[in-house]
Structure formats: structure tokens, C-alpha cells
Design a protein around this motif. Structure first.
Motif, mmCIF file in Angstrom:
data_model
loop_
_atom_site.group_PDB
_atom_site.id
_atom_site.type_symbol
_atom_site.label_atom_id
_atom_site.label_comp_id
_atom_site.label_asym_id
_atom_site.label_seq_id
_atom_site.Cartn_x
_atom_site.Cartn_y
_atom_site.Cartn_z
ATOM 1 N N PHE A 1 44.848 26.891 12.174
ATOM 2 C CA PHE A 1 45.453 25.308 12.561
ATOM 3 C C PHE A 1 46.903 26.288 11.272
ATOM 4 O O PHE A 1 47.356 25.749 10.923
ATOM 5 C CB PHE A 1 44.596 24.252 11.226
ATOM 6 C CG PHE A 1 44.034 23.597 12.120
ATOM 7 C CD1 PHE A 1 43.814 22.962 13.431
ATOM 8 C CD2 PHE A 1 42.350 23.033 11.395
ATOM 9 C CE1 PHE A 1 42.313 22.272 14.177
ATOM 10 C CE2 PHE A 1 42.014 22.851 12.007
ATOM 11 C CZ PHE A 1 41.576 22.278 13.509
ATOM 12 N N LEU B 1 47.365 27.514 8.363
ATOM 13 C CA LEU B 1 45.637 27.563 7.394
ATOM 14 C C LEU B 1 44.564 27.910 8.666
ATOM 15 O O LEU B 1 44.335 27.683 9.301
ATOM 16 C CB LEU B 1 45.396 26.331 7.488
ATOM 17 C CG LEU B 1 44.224 26.103 6.831
ATOM 18 C CD1 LEU B 1 44.370 25.666 5.016
ATOM 19 C CD2 LEU B 1 43.521 23.757 6.843
ATOM 20 N N ALA C 1 41.040 26.949 8.831
ATOM 21 C CA ALA C 1 40.486 26.347 8.555
ATOM 22 C C ALA C 1 38.400 26.507 8.434
ATOM 23 O O ALA C 1 37.719 25.672 7.587
ATOM 24 C CB ALA C 1 40.051 24.921 9.158
ATOM 25 N N PRO D 1 33.027 20.955 -0.379
ATOM 26 C CA PRO D 1 34.325 19.006 -1.014
ATOM 27 C C PRO D 1 35.303 19.226 0.312
ATOM 28 O O PRO D 1 34.950 19.588 1.406
ATOM 29 C CB PRO D 1 35.156 20.528 -1.660
ATOM 30 C CG PRO D 1 34.876 21.207 -1.374
ATOM 31 C CD PRO D 1 33.537 22.153 -1.117
ATOM 32 N N ASN D 2 35.417 17.700 0.057
ATOM 33 C CA ASN D 2 36.580 17.556 1.055
ATOM 34 C C ASN D 2 37.825 18.612 1.679
ATOM 35 O O ASN D 2 38.215 19.384 0.763
ATOM 36 C CB ASN D 2 37.757 16.404 0.764
ATOM 37 C CG ASN D 2 36.480 15.423 -0.040
ATOM 38 O OD1 ASN D 2 36.734 14.104 -0.864
ATOM 39 N ND2 ASN D 2 36.140 14.309 1.187
ATOM 40 N N GLY D 3 38.012 18.913 2.641
ATOM 41 C CA GLY D 3 38.695 20.204 3.747
ATOM 42 C C GLY D 3 39.063 21.088 3.495
ATOM 43 O O GLY D 3 38.730 22.370 4.000
ATOM 44 N N CYS D 4 36.617 21.127 3.005
ATOM 45 C CA CYS D 4 35.969 22.883 3.146
ATOM 46 C C CYS D 4 36.118 23.151 4.689
ATOM 47 O O CYS D 4 35.673 24.248 4.727
ATOM 48 C CB CYS D 4 34.816 23.107 2.445
ATOM 49 S SG CYS D 4 33.894 21.838 2.652
ATOM 50 N N GLY D 5 36.140 22.324 5.952
ATOM 51 C CA GLY D 5 35.763 22.608 6.679
ATOM 52 C C GLY D 5 34.954 22.435 7.427
ATOM 53 O O GLY D 5 34.234 22.562 8.843
ATOM 54 N N LYS D 6 34.124 21.411 7.665
ATOM 55 C CA LYS D 6 32.626 20.786 7.727
ATOM 56 C C LYS D 6 32.479 20.057 9.080
ATOM 57 O O LYS D 6 31.819 20.736 9.913
ATOM 58 C CB LYS D 6 32.047 19.799 6.514
ATOM 59 C CG LYS D 6 32.038 19.925 5.373
ATOM 60 C CD LYS D 6 30.773 19.847 4.574
ATOM 61 C CE LYS D 6 31.672 18.219 4.072
ATOM 62 N NZ LYS D 6 32.964 18.392 3.471
ATOM 63 N N THR D 7 33.587 18.837 9.659
ATOM 64 C CA THR D 7 33.400 18.879 10.279
ATOM 65 C C THR D 7 34.592 20.226 11.466
ATOM 66 O O THR D 7 33.982 19.235 12.443
ATOM 67 C CB THR D 7 35.340 17.259 9.842
ATOM 68 O OG1 THR D 7 34.642 16.344 8.932
ATOM 69 C CG2 THR D 7 35.292 16.473 11.585
ATOM 70 N N THR D 8 35.553 20.612 10.911
ATOM 71 C CA THR D 8 35.663 21.289 12.095
ATOM 72 C C THR D 8 34.843 22.118 12.565
ATOM 73 O O THR D 8 34.985 22.326 13.707
ATOM 74 C CB THR D 8 36.765 22.472 11.524
ATOM 75 O OG1 THR D 8 37.838 21.714 10.752
ATOM 76 C CG2 THR D 8 37.732 23.701 12.139
ATOM 77 N N GLN E 1 31.939 11.371 10.938
ATOM 78 C CA GLN E 1 32.074 10.408 9.794
ATOM 79 C C GLN E 1 32.677 9.319 9.843
ATOM 80 O O GLN E 1 32.358 8.794 9.002
ATOM 81 C CB GLN E 1 33.290 11.512 9.404
ATOM 82 C CG GLN E 1 33.418 11.392 7.979
ATOM 83 C CD GLN E 1 33.671 12.297 7.423
ATOM 84 O OE1 GLN E 1 35.628 12.374 7.088
ATOM 85 N NE2 GLN E 1 33.615 13.179 6.661
ATOM 86 N N GLU F 1 28.328 13.534 7.578
ATOM 87 C CA GLU F 1 28.560 13.045 6.377
ATOM 88 C C GLU F 1 28.235 10.934 6.493
ATOM 89 O O GLU F 1 28.465 9.872 6.342
ATOM 90 C CB GLU F 1 30.165 13.404 5.323
ATOM 91 C CG GLU F 1 30.339 13.533 4.523
ATOM 92 C CD GLU F 1 31.583 13.968 4.203
ATOM 93 O OE1 GLU F 1 32.478 12.554 4.169
ATOM 94 O OE2 GLU F 1 31.876 14.720 4.299
HETATM 95 N N1 LIG Z 1 43.633 19.263 13.769
HETATM 96 C C1 LIG Z 1 44.167 19.874 13.179
HETATM 97 N N2 LIG Z 1 45.206 20.110 12.519
HETATM 98 C C2 LIG Z 1 45.579 20.569 11.183
HETATM 99 N N3 LIG Z 1 44.826 21.307 10.317
HETATM 100 C C3 LIG Z 1 43.595 20.771 10.567
HETATM 101 C C4 LIG Z 1 43.128 20.084 11.462
HETATM 102 N N4 LIG Z 1 41.615 19.442 11.592
HETATM 103 C C5 LIG Z 1 41.576 20.127 10.593
HETATM 104 N N5 LIG Z 1 42.936 20.350 9.994
HETATM 105 C C6 LIG Z 1 42.304 21.021 8.816
HETATM 106 O O1 LIG Z 1 41.435 21.804 8.093
HETATM 107 C C7 LIG Z 1 40.734 21.839 6.758
HETATM 108 C C8 LIG Z 1 39.415 21.318 6.810
HETATM 109 O O2 LIG Z 1 39.864 19.805 7.831
HETATM 110 P P1 LIG Z 1 37.602 19.244 8.227
HETATM 111 O O3 LIG Z 1 37.927 18.775 7.922
HETATM 112 O O4 LIG Z 1 36.944 20.092 8.464
HETATM 113 O O5 LIG Z 1 37.153 19.565 6.343
HETATM 114 P P2 LIG Z 1 36.290 18.385 6.242
HETATM 115 O O6 LIG Z 1 34.871 19.582 4.970
HETATM 116 O O7 LIG Z 1 35.009 18.309 6.475
HETATM 117 O O8 LIG Z 1 36.561 17.348 5.046
HETATM 118 P P3 LIG Z 1 36.116 16.117 4.639
HETATM 119 O O9 LIG Z 1 34.947 15.966 3.839
HETATM 120 O O10 LIG Z 1 37.652 15.440 3.347
HETATM 121 O O11 LIG Z 1 36.244 14.751 6.529
HETATM 122 C C9 LIG Z 1 41.517 21.560 6.002
HETATM 123 O O12 LIG Z 1 42.671 20.947 5.374
HETATM 124 C C10 LIG Z 1 42.394 19.820 7.800
HETATM 125 O O13 LIG Z 1 43.500 19.483 7.156
#
Ligand SMILES: Nc1ncnc2c1ncn2[C@@H]1O[C@H](COP(=O)(O)OP(=O)(O)OP(=O)(O)O)[C@@H](O)[C@H]1O
Length: 308
Positions: A15, A18, A20, A39-46, A85, A162
Motif C-alpha cells: 500500500f 508500506l 503490508a 499484533p494489530n496491523g501485522c497484515g492478517k486482514t490483508t 472482523q 478475529e
Molecule cells: N486499503 C489500505 N490502504 C492503505 N493501507 C492499508 C490498507 N489496508 C490495510 N492497510 C495497512 O496495512 C497494514 C496491515 O493492516 P491489516 O488490517 O491487514 O492488519 P491486521 O493484522 O488485520 O490488524 P488488526 O488486527 O488491527 O485488524 C496496516 O498498517 C494498515 O494500516
């Protein structure tokens, strides 16, 4: 060998500046409950969004149930279930209306549809709540409804992002019993979590940090292969001792659990108990013992401050 139903190789999602997801390789076998722990933001949802065909990877290959993603995403849609989520149902619709709404997305025959909804109401303990507004349900009840909706099409693979963040420990236990029933019936489940107790229930898991897979294996295997010894120290002045331990090169981390300190010592130290006892600040009255690693120890060892 059991068939791999989710396969990813060299998966990257960028992104802007970044990364992800950074070069993720993944193989999930049929019927397995596979966890993404991080942890939060490590990329699980992506990662989940790419594996369900909702998000296009920057590079890398994905094959799910023999289909290539994102090219064949539409063909795959009816074979997947996805519990996102956030609460993805309609708060101002009843339980029954929500399930009917979800069922309308799939090619059910009328009688089949009613049969499937009745089955789900029963399985997920919702039969007494058909007319209740989803928005007025407790966290645990809503979660059961969300799961019922996610499996309405009897998916071959179920993605859960989650799923238990808003429920109490008893509801979480019950929820996991349901997941094992689904897994036992052949459903493959990919679940994200940042709870250690939840990760420990998975058949296999990947530990993610900043989009990078730091470890991959069964919880037991990860604990056996951990690159650290675990030592518990019981004694006086634990706060001061913790500070002193942090200055030692071979100590990965020290954390307080009740009256004790749990210390991770690098694997290249032969005898970690002797090693601690030999430190100049160690007092004779302290009890120092080697203990079995937990998944949290594995997590600390392969991420963040543990990576030195
Ligand atoms: N559409 C997007 N545009 C820009 N950055 C994004 C986008 N989607 C996710 N990110 C960034 O990618 C990184 C991973 O996000 P992601 O939501 O995959 O993390 P996560 O592990 O699922 O976190 P959480 O547990 O908080 O849901 C984060 O830094 C987030 O800000």
C-alpha cells in the motif's frame, strides 16, 4: 499427504510505501484449522482479503481449491465463507431476516433454503430468537449468528477474522467447539487472532509480524523448536532484578507473572539455570527453575524485542 487447499507463494501486498504482506508462503491442508497469530496491523486482514479474492496482490501466486486468484475469484465465491472482523449483519433486521438475506446471495431452491436456515437456527442455538433484532443481542449471540450466516452455503473453506474479540471465555470455548465440529466434517478454517489461548487451539499456525511470517508449525512443534530456554525466578525485589536481567546479552526478555519473573534465555547458553545463578546480582535465596515454554514465549522469541 493430505491435500493442500490454500496455497500461496511469494505473496506481496504493497500500500504505497508500506509492505503490508511481505513474501508470504502458505500451505493449508484440507480440514485443518490454521491460525494467523500477530499484533494489530501485522497484515492478517490483508492476507485474508487476498486469499478470498477480494484484494489483488501486488505480486505472488495464490491457488485456492485448485483455482487461481484473483482471476477465478467469482468461481470460488460460493465455496467460501467469510466472517469479517466487524459485525457484518444488519442490526435492525431480525435473526431470521438476516439469515434469509444471506441465503439470497446463493442459488438455493426455496425449500432447501428454509431447511438450511432451520438447521442453522438449531445448530447455533438461535431457534428461540428468530424474531429478535440482531442489534439487541449479546456479543456471544451475535457471534453465533454471524457464524451461522458465514456457513449458510456450507463452505469448503471458512475464513474468520478475529472472531472472538468481543466474547467472554466461556463463549469463546463454545465457539471453538463449533469450529472443531466444522473441521471434523471436512471444512478447512483459517482464523486470525491475537489471543495466545486461541492460537494454541489451532492445528497449525503462522506467526506474523509487519507482514512477515516469522514462524510456522503446530503449536507443539513451535514450542519444541523455540530458540530459547525458559527460566522462572522466584524471590524478592523482582522489579529491580528485571531491570538487571535486561542488561545481560543472552537474556531475550524478562516479564513478571505474579510473584515470579519469567525469563527467556538464548538457546546457545548450555545451562540457563546455572547461567542465571552465576550472575553477580543473583541472591542465594532466589529459586531458579527451568520450565516448559508457552506459545507466548514462542511469540516473544520470534518477534519484536526477541529478535536481536
Ligand atoms: N486499503 C489500505 N490502504 C492503505 N493501507 C492499508 C490498507 N489496508 C490495510 N492497510 C495497512 O496495512 C497494514 C496491515 O493492516 P491489516 O488490517 O491487514 O492488519 P491486521 O493484522 O488485520 O490488524 P488488526 O488486527 O488491527 O485488524 C496496516 O498498517 C494498515 O494500516
Amino acid at each position: 499427504m493430505t491435500e493442500s487447499v490454500i496455497h500461496a507463494k511469494g505473496l506481496v501486498k504493497q500500500f504505497g510505501d508500506l509492505k503490508a504482506i511481505d513474501n508470504l508462503d502458505l500451505d493449508v491442508e484440507q480440514g485443518q484449522i490454521y491460525g494467523f497469530l500477530g499484533p494489530n496491523g501485522c497484515g492478517k486482514t490483508t492476507a485474508i482479503r487476498m486469499l478470498t479474492g477480494l484484494l489483488k496482490p501486488t505480486s505472488g501466486d495464490i491457488n485456492v481449491l485448485g483455482l487461481s486468484l484473483p482471476k477465478d475469484a467469482e468461481k470460488l465465491r460460493t465455496q467460501l465463507g467469510y466472517m469479517t472482523q466487524k459485525f457484518s449483519l444488519y442490526s435492525d433486521l431480525t435473526v431470521l431476516e438476516n439469515l434469509k438475506f444471506m441465503a439470497a446471495l446463493y442459488p438455493f431452491k426455496k425449500q432447501q433454503k428454509q431447511q438450511r436456515i432451520d438447521e442453522l437456527l438449531h445448530t447455533y442455538g438461535l431457534d428461540q430468537r428468530v424474531d429478535q433484532m440482531a442489534g439487541s443481542m449479546s456479543g456471544g449471540q451475535r457471534q453465533r449468528l454471524a457464524l451461522a450466516a458465514a456457513v449458510i452455503n456450507k463452505p469448503k473453506i471458512l475464513f474468520l477474522d478475529e472472531p472472538t474479540s468481543a466474547v467472554d471465555p466461556q463463549n469463546r470455548r463454545d465457539f471453538w467447539e463449533t469450529l472443531f465440529d466444522l473441521s471434523n466434517a471436512g471444512t478447512t478454517i483459517l482464523v486470525t487472532t491475537h489471543y495466545m489461548d486461541e492460537a494454541e487451539r489451532c492445528h497449525r499456525l503462522a506467526i506474523l509480524e509487519s507482514g512477515i511470517k516469522r514462524a510456522d508449525g503446530s503449536p507443539k512443534q513451535l514450542m519444541t523448536d523455540m530458540q530459547a530456554h525458559v527460566v522462572e525466578i522466584a524471590g524478592a525485589q523482582t522489579r529491580e532484578l528485571k531491570k538487571q536481567l535486561a542488561t545481560i546479552d543472552h537474556v531475550i526478555s524478562a516479564t513478571q507473572l505474579g510473584a515470579q519473573l519469567r525469563v527467556l534465555v538464548k538457546k546457545d547458553v548450555q545451562d540457563p539455570v546455572e547461567f542465571i545463578k552465576q550472575q553477580s546480582f543473583c541472591q542465594d535465596t532466589w529459586q531458579v527453575n527451568s520450565v516448559r515454554p508457552s506459545l507466548e514465549d514462542v511469540f516473544v522469541t520470534c518477534t519484536g524485542q526477541g529478535r536481536q
